[in-house]
Structures are given as structure tokens and as C-alpha cells.
Motif scaffolding. Sequence first.
Motif, PDB file in Angstrom:
ATOM      1  N   ARG A 142      -2.468   8.110  16.180  1.00 16.09           N
ATOM      2  CA  ARG A 142      -3.944   8.060  16.610  1.00 16.09           C
ATOM      3  C   ARG A 142      -4.810   8.184  15.379  1.00 16.09           C
ATOM      4  O   ARG A 142      -5.570   7.604  15.190  1.00 16.09           O
ATOM      5  CB  ARG A 142      -4.075   8.955  17.753  1.00 16.09           C
ATOM      6  N   ALA A 143      -4.266   9.398  14.562  1.00 16.87           N
ATOM      7  CA  ALA A 143      -5.035   9.724  13.377  1.00 16.87           C
ATOM      8  C   ALA A 143      -5.040   8.569  12.465  1.00 16.87           C
ATOM      9  O   ALA A 143      -5.978   8.240  11.686  1.00 16.87           O
ATOM     10  CB  ALA A 143      -4.398  10.962  12.599  1.00 16.87           C
ATOM     11  N   ARG A 144      -3.786   7.970  12.192  1.00 17.69           N
ATOM     12  CA  ARG A 144      -3.869   6.623  11.155  1.00 17.69           C
ATOM     13  C   ARG A 144      -4.629   5.484  11.754  1.00 17.69           C
ATOM     14  O   ARG A 144      -5.401   4.951  11.036  1.00 17.69           O
ATOM     15  CB  ARG A 144      -2.340   6.075  11.113  1.00 17.69           C
ATOM     16  N   ASP A 145      -4.478   5.391  13.214  1.00 18.32           N
ATOM     17  CA  ASP A 145      -5.619   4.200  13.562  1.00 18.32           C
ATOM     18  C   ASP A 145      -7.018   4.478  13.099  1.00 18.32           C
ATOM     19  O   ASP A 145      -7.730   3.531  12.988  1.00 18.32           O
ATOM     20  CB  ASP A 145      -5.550   4.261  15.214  1.00 18.32           C
TER      21      ASP A 145
ATOM     22  N   TYR B 249       0.906  -1.302   0.164  1.00 15.55           N
ATOM     23  CA  TYR B 249       0.022   0.178   0.206  1.00 15.55           C
ATOM     24  C   TYR B 249       0.931   1.345   0.034  1.00 15.55           C
ATOM     25  O   TYR B 249       0.510   2.252  -0.603  1.00 15.55           O
ATOM     26  CB  TYR B 249      -1.015   0.007   1.372  1.00 15.55           C
ATOM     27  N   ARG B 250       2.001   1.288   0.618  1.00 15.06           N
ATOM     28  CA  ARG B 250       2.933   2.376   0.881  1.00 15.06           C
ATOM     29  C   ARG B 250       3.499   2.546  -0.842  1.00 15.06           C
ATOM     30  O   ARG B 250       3.615   3.619  -1.086  1.00 15.06           O
ATOM     31  CB  ARG B 250       4.089   2.010   1.767  1.00 15.06           C
ATOM     32  N   ALA B 251       3.863   1.420  -1.351  1.00 17.57           N
ATOM     33  CA  ALA B 251       4.335   1.558  -2.761  1.00 17.57           C
ATOM     34  C   ALA B 251       3.683   2.201  -3.706  1.00 17.57           C
ATOM     35  O   ALA B 251       3.910   3.051  -4.428  1.00 17.57           O
ATOM     36  CB  ALA B 251       5.106   0.454  -3.082  1.00 17.57           C
ATOM     37  N   LEU B 252       2.397   1.758  -3.551  1.00 15.96           N
ATOM     38  CA  LEU B 252       1.387   2.433  -4.225  1.00 15.96           C
ATOM     39  C   LEU B 252       0.943   3.902  -3.943  1.00 15.96           C
ATOM     40  O   LEU B 252       0.950   4.728  -4.879  1.00 15.96           O
ATOM     41  CB  LEU B 252       0.081   1.839  -4.171  1.00 15.96           C
ATOM     42  N   THR B 253       1.034   4.288  -2.997  1.00 21.37           N
ATOM     43  CA  THR B 253       1.031   5.669  -2.541  1.00 21.37           C
ATOM     44  C   THR B 253       2.237   6.343  -3.285  1.00 21.37           C
ATOM     45  O   THR B 253       1.954   7.339  -3.338  1.00 21.37           O
ATOM     46  CB  THR B 253       0.885   5.743  -0.800  1.00 21.37           C
ATOM     47  N   TRP B 254       3.164   5.794  -3.021  1.00 21.38           N
ATOM     48  CA  TRP B 254       4.457   6.425  -3.500  1.00 21.38           C
ATOM     49  C   TRP B 254       4.518   6.860  -5.025  1.00 21.38           C
ATOM     50  O   TRP B 254       4.642   7.903  -5.653  1.00 21.38           O
ATOM     51  CB  TRP B 254       5.621   5.792  -3.290  1.00 21.38           C
ATOM     52  N   LEU B 255       3.858   5.646  -5.715  1.00 16.29           N
ATOM     53  CA  LEU B 255       3.653   5.811  -7.337  1.00 16.29           C
ATOM     54  C   LEU B 255       2.609   6.719  -7.561  1.00 16.29           C
ATOM     55  O   LEU B 255       2.696   7.582  -8.496  1.00 16.29           O
ATOM     56  CB  LEU B 255       3.095   4.410  -7.736  1.00 16.29           C
ATOM     57  N   ALA B 256       1.418   6.988  -6.751  1.00 12.81           N
ATOM     58  CA  ALA B 256       0.593   7.708  -7.188  1.00 12.81           C
ATOM     59  C   ALA B 256       0.932   9.359  -6.908  1.00 12.81           C
ATOM     60  O   ALA B 256       0.514  10.168  -7.895  1.00 12.81           O
ATOM     61  CB  ALA B 256      -0.733   7.622  -6.141  1.00 12.81           C
ATOM     62  N   ARG B 257       1.830   9.272  -5.994  1.00 14.57           N
ATOM     63  CA  ARG B 257       2.261  10.752  -5.876  1.00 14.57           C
ATOM     64  C   ARG B 257       3.299  11.123  -7.152  1.00 14.57           C
ATOM     65  O   ARG B 257       3.448  12.156  -7.722  1.00 14.57           O
ATOM     66  CB  ARG B 257       3.291  10.914  -4.553  1.00 14.57           C
ATOM     67  N   ARG B 258       4.181  10.026  -7.531  1.00 13.06           N
ATOM     68  CA  ARG B 258       5.144  10.095  -8.668  1.00 13.06           C
ATOM     69  C   ARG B 258       4.344  10.730  -9.948  1.00 13.06           C
ATOM     70  O   ARG B 258       4.690  11.404 -10.606  1.00 13.06           O
ATOM     71  CB  ARG B 258       5.873   9.136  -8.838  1.00 13.06           C
ATOM     72  N   ASP B 259       2.992   9.871 -10.094  1.00 14.87           N
ATOM     73  CA  ASP B 259       2.534  10.070 -11.375  1.00 14.87           C
ATOM     74  C   ASP B 259       1.347  11.088 -11.343  1.00 14.87           C
ATOM     75  O   ASP B 259       0.822  11.039 -12.262  1.00 14.87           O
ATOM     76  CB  ASP B 259       2.122   8.707 -11.724  1.00 14.87           C
ATOM     77  N   GLY B 260       1.202  11.599 -10.137  1.00  9.06           N
ATOM     78  CA  GLY B 260       0.126  12.757 -10.273  1.00  9.06           C
ATOM     79  C   GLY B 260      -1.419  12.042 -10.089  1.00  9.06           C
ATOM     80  O   GLY B 260      -2.232  12.625 -10.769  1.00  9.06           O
ATOM     81  N   VAL B 261      -1.401  11.009  -9.684  1.00  9.90           N
ATOM     82  CA  VAL B 261      -2.691  10.206  -9.758  1.00  9.90           C
ATOM     83  C   VAL B 261      -3.339  10.873  -8.297  1.00  9.90           C
ATOM     84  O   VAL B 261      -2.966  10.857  -7.335  1.00  9.90           O
ATOM     85  CB  VAL B 261      -2.741   8.806  -9.556  1.00  9.90           C
ATOM     86  N   ASP B 262      -4.811  11.182  -8.545  1.00 10.34           N
ATOM     87  CA  ASP B 262      -5.726  11.864  -7.420  1.00 10.34           C
ATOM     88  C   ASP B 262      -5.930  10.844  -6.476  1.00 10.34           C
ATOM     89  O   ASP B 262      -6.199   9.515  -6.736  1.00 10.34           O
ATOM     90  CB  ASP B 262      -6.999  12.116  -8.217  1.00 10.34           C
ATOM     91  N   LEU B 263      -5.525  10.916  -5.294  1.00  9.78           N
ATOM     92  CA  LEU B 263      -5.648  10.015  -4.214  1.00  9.78           C
ATOM     93  C   LEU B 263      -7.167   9.659  -3.840  1.00  9.78           C
ATOM     94  O   LEU B 263      -7.377   8.729  -3.089  1.00  9.78           O
ATOM     95  CB  LEU B 263      -4.779  10.416  -3.036  1.00  9.78           C
ATOM     96  N   SER B 264      -7.951  10.459  -4.171  1.00  7.86           N
ATOM     97  CA  SER B 264      -9.516  10.156  -4.126  1.00  7.86           C
ATOM     98  C   SER B 264     -10.081   9.183  -5.133  1.00  7.86           C
ATOM     99  O   SER B 264     -11.215   8.933  -5.039  1.00  7.86           O
ATOM    100  CB  SER B 264     -10.336  11.437  -3.772  1.00  7.86           C
TER     101      SER B 264
ATOM    102  N   ARG C 130       1.267   9.308   6.616  1.00  6.19           N
ATOM    103  CA  ARG C 130      -0.054  10.190   6.422  1.00  6.19           C
ATOM    104  C   ARG C 130      -0.850  10.002   5.372  1.00  6.19           C
ATOM    105  O   ARG C 130      -2.283   9.824   5.750  1.00  6.19           O
ATOM    106  CB  ARG C 130       0.170  11.584   6.533  1.00  6.19           C
ATOM    107  N   LEU C 131      -0.541   9.524   4.126  1.00  4.04           N
ATOM    108  CA  LEU C 131      -1.423   9.756   3.065  1.00  4.04           C
ATOM    109  C   LEU C 131      -1.667   8.103   2.742  1.00  4.04           C
ATOM    110  O   LEU C 131      -2.752   7.838   2.069  1.00  4.04           O
ATOM    111  CB  LEU C 131      -0.656   9.990   1.765  1.00  4.04           C
ATOM    112  N   VAL C 132      -1.122   7.047   3.198  1.00  2.67           N
ATOM    113  CA  VAL C 132      -1.323   5.837   2.664  1.00  2.67           C
ATOM    114  C   VAL C 132      -2.749   5.346   3.159  1.00  2.67           C
ATOM    115  O   VAL C 132      -3.636   4.697   2.317  1.00  2.67           O
ATOM    116  CB  VAL C 132      -0.041   4.922   3.365  1.00  2.67           C
ATOM    117  N   PRO C 133      -3.447   5.820   4.478  1.00  3.41           N
ATOM    118  CA  PRO C 133      -4.738   5.233   4.766  1.00  3.41           C
ATOM    119  C   PRO C 133      -5.599   5.965   3.733  1.00  3.41           C
ATOM    120  O   PRO C 133      -6.605   5.133   3.215  1.00  3.41           O
ATOM    121  CB  PRO C 133      -5.105   5.772   5.895  1.00  3.41           C
ATOM    122  N   VAL C 134      -5.319   7.051   2.866  1.00  6.51           N
ATOM    123  CA  VAL C 134      -6.372   7.407   2.121  1.00  6.51           C
ATOM    124  C   VAL C 134      -6.340   6.613   0.727  1.00  6.51           C
ATOM    125  O   VAL C 134      -7.466   6.556   0.116  1.00  6.51           O
ATOM    126  CB  VAL C 134      -5.821   8.874   1.537  1.00  6.51           C
ATOM    127  N   VAL C 135      -5.232   6.140   0.481  1.00  7.80           N
ATOM    128  CA  VAL C 135      -5.242   5.165  -0.681  1.00  7.80           C
ATOM    129  C   VAL C 135      -5.790   3.811  -0.624  1.00  7.80           C
ATOM    130  O   VAL C 135      -6.450   3.260  -1.160  1.00  7.80           O
ATOM    131  CB  VAL C 135      -3.659   5.033  -1.018  1.00  7.80           C
TER     132      VAL C 135
END
Length: 208
Positions: free
Chosen positions: A167-170, A35-50, A90-95
Motif C-alpha cells: 500500500r505504501a509503495r502504491d 530502478y532497483r539496480a540504481l537504488t542498489w548502486l546508490a546504497r553501495r556508493d553512498g549517493v543521497d537518495l534525495s 521500500r527505497l526504490v520509489p524514492v529513487v
Amino acid sequence: MIVAIDGPAGTGKSTVASTLARRLGFSYLDTGAMYRALTWLARRDGVDLSDGPALAVLAHAHPVSFGADGHVEVDDEDVTAAIRETEIDRLVPVVARHPEVREVMRDRQRALAVTGDSVIEGRDIGSVVTPGAEVKVFLVADVDERARRRTNDRPGVEADTLAADLRARDERDAENTKPAPDAVRLDTTDLSIEQVVDRIAELVEASR
Ligand code: C5P
């Protein structure tokens, strides 16, 4: 045999799971890294996390691979360190909350799991990914202790900030953090890594 180790961040999952896998001669799968690597990829390629469907397409097109030495790679790029950055935390739970993303990830996790004896760590392994796992453990620990452990992995970030982030991630991960009803719950707050590994190794022995 499959050993499923689930639980929130900072409970010792990764260290315990990788140490146990080495000790037993099992393969080791870190599903959080996927999930972390996908989040990294999405940031690299400018894919909307929503955008769940777009993220699922991205995950399909760029599968994560794991080196024998624990390195994580995407598109032949070593992302082992990059995926542990605070911004990715911080971003990985969104993905990870998109059902389309989880479907791709779970299929891949199951495919990797059937290749032999393995220790798999995550949030939903014993309950959803491989409910037939022979050994299921759900690790928990006091949040302050979890934050203290994190300070070793995230030097330069204040303990208070780390506790608030945890706590926020939980909260964001709650929906997909699912202890299996038959998982053994293990509180690691006052236990060393060795003690936790020993305890799970005993469960493995008992289930052979
Ligand atoms: O375990 P780790 O902290 O590396 O996981 C990173 C993130 O990946 C979690 O916060 C969660 O959002 C997601 N994850 C998940 N399901 C899993 C493993 C991780 O949703 N099986």
C-alpha cells in the motif's frame, strides 16, 4: 512489435511478461529491475537518495545489463537477488520519483525497445516510454491477493507487513503509475498466470 505490460507490484507483471516473451520468442525487458539496480548502486556508493541529479549521473555511468537467463548485472556484479531485498522494495520509489532519473531510464528503455519484438513491463511503458506500443495492458489485482503472492517471493516477511508495504509503495508510485488511455485493463485477482498470458497472447494475435 512492442507489448507494454504495466501495473502495480504483485499483479503478476514479471511472471506474465517473462512467460509471454518466452512463448512469443520476443525479448523481455523488466524496467523495475533498472530502478532497483540504481537504488542498489546508490546504497553501495553512498549517493543521497534525495539528490536526483547525482542519481542520474550514477545511472548514466553504470548502465544495468540483462543476461539471457534473466540475470541482472551492474559493474559486472550479479545483483539479481540483492535488488529483490525488502529494503530495496521500500527505497526504490524514492529513487524512481526524480524526473532526472526517469529521463535517463526512459531513454535507455526506448533504446532497448527499438531492437526488435519485445515485451516490456513497468509502470509507465504504454503511456510514456513507448506510447506507440501495438499492445498495451494494465494489470490490477486485489491488494490482499497481491500480498499473498508476494509471500512466495519474500519468505520470512509477514503477510500483513507485505500488504502494508504494498500500500505504501502504491502511494509513493502513484504519480508515475500511468495506465495508457488505450490500455486493456485486466484484473488478475482470480486468474492464473496461464490465463493472463493466454489473454494477452490473444491481443497480440489480434494486432498482427
Ligand atoms: O516492478 P517493480 O516492483 O520491480 O518496480 C520497482 C519500482 O521501480 C517501483 O516500485 C517503482 O518505484 C519503480 N518503477 C517505476 N517505473 C517503471 C518501473 C518501475 O517507477 N516503469
